[in-house]
Design a protein around this motif. Structure first.
Motif, PDB file in Angstrom:
ATOM      1  N   VAL A  39      35.763 -38.934  -1.111  1.00  0.00           N
ATOM      2  CA  VAL A  39      35.346 -38.969   0.291  1.00  0.00           C
ATOM      3  C   VAL A  39      35.899 -40.283   0.857  1.00  0.00           C
ATOM      4  O   VAL A  39      35.428 -41.361   0.491  1.00  0.00           O
ATOM      5  CB  VAL A  39      33.806 -38.927   0.424  1.00  0.00           C
ATOM      6  CG1 VAL A  39      33.399 -38.976   1.887  1.00  0.00           C
ATOM      7  CG2 VAL A  39      33.231 -37.704  -0.277  1.00  0.00           C
ATOM      8  N   PRO A  40      36.919 -40.224   1.721  1.00  0.00           N
ATOM      9  CA  PRO A  40      37.530 -41.458   2.223  1.00  0.00           C
ATOM     10  C   PRO A  40      36.671 -42.112   3.311  1.00  0.00           C
ATOM     11  O   PRO A  40      35.932 -41.442   4.024  1.00  0.00           O
ATOM     12  CB  PRO A  40      38.860 -40.973   2.804  1.00  0.00           C
ATOM     13  CG  PRO A  40      38.616 -39.554   3.173  1.00  0.00           C
ATOM     14  CD  PRO A  40      37.601 -39.022   2.208  1.00  0.00           C
ATOM     15  N   PHE A  41      36.781 -43.435   3.406  1.00  0.00           N
ATOM     16  CA  PHE A  41      36.153 -44.180   4.504  1.00  0.00           C
ATOM     17  C   PHE A  41      37.116 -45.259   4.978  1.00  0.00           C
ATOM     18  O   PHE A  41      37.927 -45.762   4.203  1.00  0.00           O
ATOM     19  CB  PHE A  41      34.796 -44.765   4.094  1.00  0.00           C
ATOM     20  CG  PHE A  41      34.857 -45.801   3.006  1.00  0.00           C
ATOM     21  CD1 PHE A  41      34.976 -47.152   3.314  1.00  0.00           C
ATOM     22  CD2 PHE A  41      34.803 -45.424   1.664  1.00  0.00           C
ATOM     23  CE1 PHE A  41      35.029 -48.102   2.310  1.00  0.00           C
ATOM     24  CE2 PHE A  41      34.857 -46.367   0.659  1.00  0.00           C
ATOM     25  CZ  PHE A  41      34.970 -47.715   0.974  1.00  0.00           C
ATOM     26  N   ARG A  42      37.037 -45.583   6.278  1.00  0.00           N
ATOM     27  CA  ARG A  42      37.965 -46.537   6.894  1.00  0.00           C
ATOM     28  C   ARG A  42      37.385 -47.934   7.054  1.00  0.00           C
ATOM     29  O   ARG A  42      38.126 -48.891   7.199  1.00  0.00           O
ATOM     30  CB  ARG A  42      38.412 -46.029   8.259  1.00  0.00           C
ATOM     31  CG  ARG A  42      39.302 -44.803   8.197  1.00  0.00           C
ATOM     32  CD  ARG A  42      39.794 -44.389   9.575  1.00  0.00           C
ATOM     33  NE  ARG A  42      38.736 -44.266  10.561  1.00  0.00           N
ATOM     34  CZ  ARG A  42      37.999 -43.167  10.771  1.00  0.00           C
ATOM     35  NH1 ARG A  42      38.199 -42.098  10.050  1.00  0.00           N
ATOM     36  NH2 ARG A  42      37.063 -43.143  11.695  1.00  0.00           N
ATOM     37  N   GLU A  43      36.064 -48.048   7.070  1.00  0.00           N
ATOM     38  CA  GLU A  43      35.434 -49.364   7.215  1.00  0.00           C
ATOM     39  C   GLU A  43      34.007 -49.297   6.696  1.00  0.00           C
ATOM     40  O   GLU A  43      33.485 -48.218   6.442  1.00  0.00           O
ATOM     41  CB  GLU A  43      35.498 -49.850   8.672  1.00  0.00           C
ATOM     42  CG  GLU A  43      35.121 -48.837   9.718  1.00  0.00           C
ATOM     43  CD  GLU A  43      33.672 -48.938  10.137  1.00  0.00           C
ATOM     44  OE1 GLU A  43      33.045 -49.970   9.865  1.00  0.00           O
ATOM     45  OE2 GLU A  43      33.160 -47.977  10.697  1.00  0.00           O
ATOM     46  N   SER A  44      33.368 -50.441   6.522  1.00  0.00           N
ATOM     47  CA  SER A  44      32.066 -50.506   5.865  1.00  0.00           C
ATOM     48  C   SER A  44      30.984 -49.735   6.617  1.00  0.00           C
ATOM     49  O   SER A  44      30.134 -49.092   5.994  1.00  0.00           O
ATOM     50  CB  SER A  44      31.646 -51.962   5.663  1.00  0.00           C
ATOM     51  OG  SER A  44      31.597 -52.638   6.906  1.00  0.00           O
ATOM     52  N   GLY A  45      31.002 -49.769   7.940  1.00  0.00           N
ATOM     53  CA  GLY A  45      29.999 -49.031   8.718  1.00  0.00           C
ATOM     54  C   GLY A  45      30.105 -47.533   8.484  1.00  0.00           C
ATOM     55  O   GLY A  45      29.095 -46.833   8.362  1.00  0.00           O
ATOM     56  N   SER A 118      13.086 -48.045   6.193  1.00  0.00           N
ATOM     57  CA  SER A 118      14.322 -47.720   6.923  1.00  0.00           C
ATOM     58  C   SER A 118      15.550 -48.437   6.380  1.00  0.00           C
ATOM     59  O   SER A 118      16.497 -48.718   7.108  1.00  0.00           O
ATOM     60  CB  SER A 118      14.152 -48.020   8.415  1.00  0.00           C
ATOM     61  OG  SER A 118      13.139 -47.201   8.947  1.00  0.00           O
ATOM     62  N   THR A 119      15.554 -48.726   5.091  1.00  0.00           N
ATOM     63  CA  THR A 119      16.721 -49.336   4.457  1.00  0.00           C
ATOM     64  C   THR A 119      16.776 -48.903   2.999  1.00  0.00           C
ATOM     65  O   THR A 119      15.997 -48.047   2.576  1.00  0.00           O
ATOM     66  CB  THR A 119      16.720 -50.870   4.632  1.00  0.00           C
ATOM     67  OG1 THR A 119      18.007 -51.378   4.300  1.00  0.00           O
ATOM     68  CG2 THR A 119      15.631 -51.547   3.833  1.00  0.00           C
ATOM     69  N   TRP A 120      17.697 -49.450   2.231  1.00  0.00           N
ATOM     70  CA  TRP A 120      17.895 -49.041   0.846  1.00  0.00           C
ATOM     71  C   TRP A 120      17.574 -50.187  -0.101  1.00  0.00           C
ATOM     72  O   TRP A 120      17.792 -51.357   0.215  1.00  0.00           O
ATOM     73  CB  TRP A 120      19.334 -48.647   0.579  1.00  0.00           C
ATOM     74  CG  TRP A 120      19.934 -47.626   1.490  1.00  0.00           C
ATOM     75  CD1 TRP A 120      19.286 -46.781   2.343  1.00  0.00           C
ATOM     76  CD2 TRP A 120      21.319 -47.353   1.633  1.00  0.00           C
ATOM     77  NE1 TRP A 120      20.181 -45.986   2.993  1.00  0.00           N
ATOM     78  CE2 TRP A 120      21.445 -46.316   2.589  1.00  0.00           C
ATOM     79  CE3 TRP A 120      22.465 -47.868   1.050  1.00  0.00           C
ATOM     80  CZ2 TRP A 120      22.670 -45.794   2.959  1.00  0.00           C
ATOM     81  CZ3 TRP A 120      23.678 -47.348   1.419  1.00  0.00           C
ATOM     82  CH2 TRP A 120      23.778 -46.313   2.359  1.00  0.00           C
ATOM     83  N   SER A 137      18.175 -54.382   0.723  1.00  0.00           N
ATOM     84  CA  SER A 137      18.452 -53.801   2.037  1.00  0.00           C
ATOM     85  C   SER A 137      19.937 -53.459   2.135  1.00  0.00           C
ATOM     86  O   SER A 137      20.747 -53.939   1.340  1.00  0.00           O
ATOM     87  CB  SER A 137      18.087 -54.797   3.144  1.00  0.00           C
ATOM     88  OG  SER A 137      18.964 -55.914   3.128  1.00  0.00           O
ATOM     89  N   VAL A 138      20.265 -52.642   3.123  1.00  0.00           N
ATOM     90  CA  VAL A 138      21.666 -52.310   3.361  1.00  0.00           C
ATOM     91  C   VAL A 138      22.438 -53.572   3.735  1.00  0.00           C
ATOM     92  O   VAL A 138      23.574 -53.764   3.294  1.00  0.00           O
ATOM     93  CB  VAL A 138      21.794 -51.230   4.458  1.00  0.00           C
ATOM     94  CG1 VAL A 138      23.251 -50.999   4.812  1.00  0.00           C
ATOM     95  CG2 VAL A 138      21.158 -49.929   4.000  1.00  0.00           C
ATOM     96  N   LEU A 139      21.821 -54.446   4.511  1.00  0.00           N
ATOM     97  CA  LEU A 139      22.486 -55.700   4.877  1.00  0.00           C
ATOM     98  C   LEU A 139      22.813 -56.524   3.636  1.00  0.00           C
ATOM     99  O   LEU A 139      23.931 -57.047   3.493  1.00  0.00           O
ATOM    100  CB  LEU A 139      21.610 -56.511   5.836  1.00  0.00           C
ATOM    101  CG  LEU A 139      22.167 -57.858   6.267  1.00  0.00           C
ATOM    102  CD1 LEU A 139      23.501 -57.694   6.987  1.00  0.00           C
ATOM    103  CD2 LEU A 139      21.166 -58.592   7.147  1.00  0.00           C
ATOM    104  N   GLU A 140      21.876 -56.612   2.710  1.00  0.00           N
ATOM    105  CA  GLU A 140      22.134 -57.360   1.480  1.00  0.00           C
ATOM    106  C   GLU A 140      23.229 -56.686   0.648  1.00  0.00           C
ATOM    107  O   GLU A 140      24.082 -57.360   0.060  1.00  0.00           O
ATOM    108  CB  GLU A 140      20.842 -57.492   0.664  1.00  0.00           C
ATOM    109  CG  GLU A 140      20.962 -58.463  -0.481  1.00  0.00           C
ATOM    110  CD  GLU A 140      19.637 -58.702  -1.181  1.00  0.00           C
ATOM    111  OE1 GLU A 140      19.651 -59.528  -2.121  1.00  0.00           O
ATOM    112  OE2 GLU A 140      18.624 -58.085  -0.839  1.00  0.00           O
ATOM    113  N   LEU A 141      23.250 -55.354   0.614  1.00  0.00           N
ATOM    114  CA  LEU A 141      24.316 -54.621  -0.068  1.00  0.00           C
ATOM    115  C   LEU A 141      25.672 -54.962   0.537  1.00  0.00           C
ATOM    116  O   LEU A 141      26.628 -55.271  -0.178  1.00  0.00           O
ATOM    117  CB  LEU A 141      24.062 -53.108   0.027  1.00  0.00           C
ATOM    118  CG  LEU A 141      25.212 -52.189  -0.384  1.00  0.00           C
ATOM    119  CD1 LEU A 141      25.545 -52.351  -1.861  1.00  0.00           C
ATOM    120  CD2 LEU A 141      24.884 -50.745  -0.052  1.00  0.00           C
TER     121      LEU A 141
END
Length: 152
Positions: A39-45, A118-120, A137-141
């Motif tokens: 599954v390709p992705f172009r950027e972190s978001g 609301s985060t991981w 959290s997703v931010l920490e990831l």
């Protein structure tokens, strides 16, 4: 493998292959047990959005909160009917196959254990460095990924 432990029985195990780093952003491929191809992705978001939809599709880990939206949802029972008719995803790859791919720049193994507040929360393994870090959290990831990829 190295000095880290990976729960290969986890249904949501994901390998993140980073193939390109440019201007503080990275792109690559994701691998999981429910799809034969990358599954390709172009950027972190975009990567985070893809992963969040993936966890919703397999319903693991279950989210402890529901996302709010500016879109109004119909409350006539169609949402409940759709969730009851949803097919259970079928694993098409083994954990060993998910862990095989390597990124051109870096490879990470992601295991999200919880989706609370609301985060991981979970564990990230940097394969090449044989390093393992927990995140809350997703931010920490994202900061862990950035710290590994943006080193000089």
């Amino acid at each position: 493998m190295g000095q880290y432990r990976i729960n290969t029985a986890a249904p949501n195990l994901v390998t993140i292959c980073i193939d390109q780093i440019s201007d503080g952003e990275y792109s690559g491929r994701l691998y999981h047990k429910y799809k034969n191809e990358a599954v390709p992705f172009r950027e972190s978001g975009q990567m985070i959005s893809i992963l969040d939809r993936f966890y919703d599709e397999i319903n693991y880990p279950q989210a402890s909160t529901r996302y709010r939206s500016f879109q109004k949802k119909k409350r006539n029972g169609t949402e409940d009917a759709l969730s009851k008719d949803r097919q259970e995803p079928i694993q098409v790859m083994s954990a060993e196959e998910v862990l095989k791919p390597q990124g051109a720049e870096a490879t990470f193994v992601l295991h999200v254990q919880f989706r609370q507040n609301s985060t991981w929360q979970g564990k990230l393994v940097w394969v090449e460095e044989e390093a393992e870090e927990a995140f809350c959290s997703v931010l920490e990831l994202l900061k862990l990924l950035d710290g590994a990829l943006m080193r000089d």
